[in-house]
Design a protein around this motif. Structure first.
Motif, mmCIF file in Angstrom:
data_model
loop_
_atom_site.group_PDB
_atom_site.id
_atom_site.type_symbol
_atom_site.label_atom_id
_atom_site.label_comp_id
_atom_site.label_asym_id
_atom_site.label_seq_id
_atom_site.Cartn_x
_atom_site.Cartn_y
_atom_site.Cartn_z
ATOM 1 N N PRO A 2 33.000 34.611 40.295
ATOM 2 C CA PRO A 2 34.194 35.651 40.167
ATOM 3 C C PRO A 2 34.988 35.443 38.970
ATOM 4 N N TRP A 3 35.652 36.738 38.781
ATOM 5 C CA TRP A 3 36.377 36.900 37.670
ATOM 6 C C TRP A 3 37.542 35.711 37.604
ATOM 7 N N HIS A 5 40.678 35.670 37.260
ATOM 8 C CA HIS A 5 41.754 35.954 38.242
ATOM 9 C C HIS A 5 41.556 35.934 39.771
ATOM 10 N N GLN A 6 40.154 35.832 40.150
ATOM 11 C CA GLN A 6 39.770 35.863 41.547
ATOM 12 C C GLN A 6 39.872 34.365 41.781
ATOM 13 N N TYR A 9 43.123 32.778 43.366
ATOM 14 C CA TYR A 9 43.382 33.070 44.585
ATOM 15 C C TYR A 9 42.463 32.748 45.818
ATOM 16 N N THR A 10 41.393 32.061 45.429
ATOM 17 C CA THR A 10 40.559 31.655 46.444
ATOM 18 C C THR A 10 40.330 29.948 46.297
ATOM 19 N N VAL A 17 34.866 36.133 46.301
ATOM 20 C CA VAL A 17 35.836 36.236 47.489
ATOM 21 C C VAL A 17 35.613 37.332 48.713
ATOM 22 N N GLN A 56 37.376 45.976 41.084
ATOM 23 C CA GLN A 56 37.655 44.612 41.333
ATOM 24 C C GLN A 56 38.886 44.070 41.337
ATOM 25 N N ASP A 57 39.864 44.946 40.878
ATOM 26 C CA ASP A 57 41.288 44.819 41.120
ATOM 27 C C ASP A 57 41.605 44.973 42.270
ATOM 28 N N LYS A 59 40.047 45.165 44.778
ATOM 29 C CA LYS A 59 39.128 44.046 45.862
ATOM 30 C C LYS A 59 40.036 42.803 45.626
ATOM 31 N N THR A 60 40.520 42.352 44.667
ATOM 32 C CA THR A 60 41.371 41.205 44.459
ATOM 33 C C THR A 60 42.625 41.371 45.124
ATOM 34 N N GLY A 64 43.299 38.557 48.251
ATOM 35 C CA GLY A 64 43.873 37.835 47.621
ATOM 36 C C GLY A 64 45.450 37.896 47.821
#
Length: 79
Positions: A2-3, A5-6, A9-10, A17, A56-57, A59-60, A64
């Motif tokens: 995952p990136w 930033h992900q 949040y996980t 995620v 991706q953003d 999805k975050t 998240g």
């Protein structure tokens, strides 16, 4: 993987995620009375690499939530 930033949040960094649980938010594109979806049309007009970053953003935000700046900004009342 995952990136970065992900990862924040996980709790399970070994599972992407999107596979760890159901989305918290539902993504819906605005649709005019005539059936046009201007945001979707704009996204599709972008190069694939840019669509992927924006996706991706999104999805975050879906998985998240709750999030804050810089990814998500509070909407003002009445919007």
């Amino acid at each position: 993987m995952p990136w970065p930033h992900q990862l924040w949040y996980t709790t399970d960094v070994t599972t992407p995620v999107s596979e760890s649980r159901d989305p918290i938010l539902k993504v819906v594109f605005f649709r005019s009375q005539s059936g046009n979806e201007p945001v979707r049309e704009w996204l599709l007009s972008l190069r694939r690499v840019h669509r992927k970053v924006i996706g991706q953003d999104i999805k975050t935000a879906q998985y998240g939530w709750p999030l804050g700046m810089p990814l998500v900004r509070k909407l003002e009342p009445g919007l």
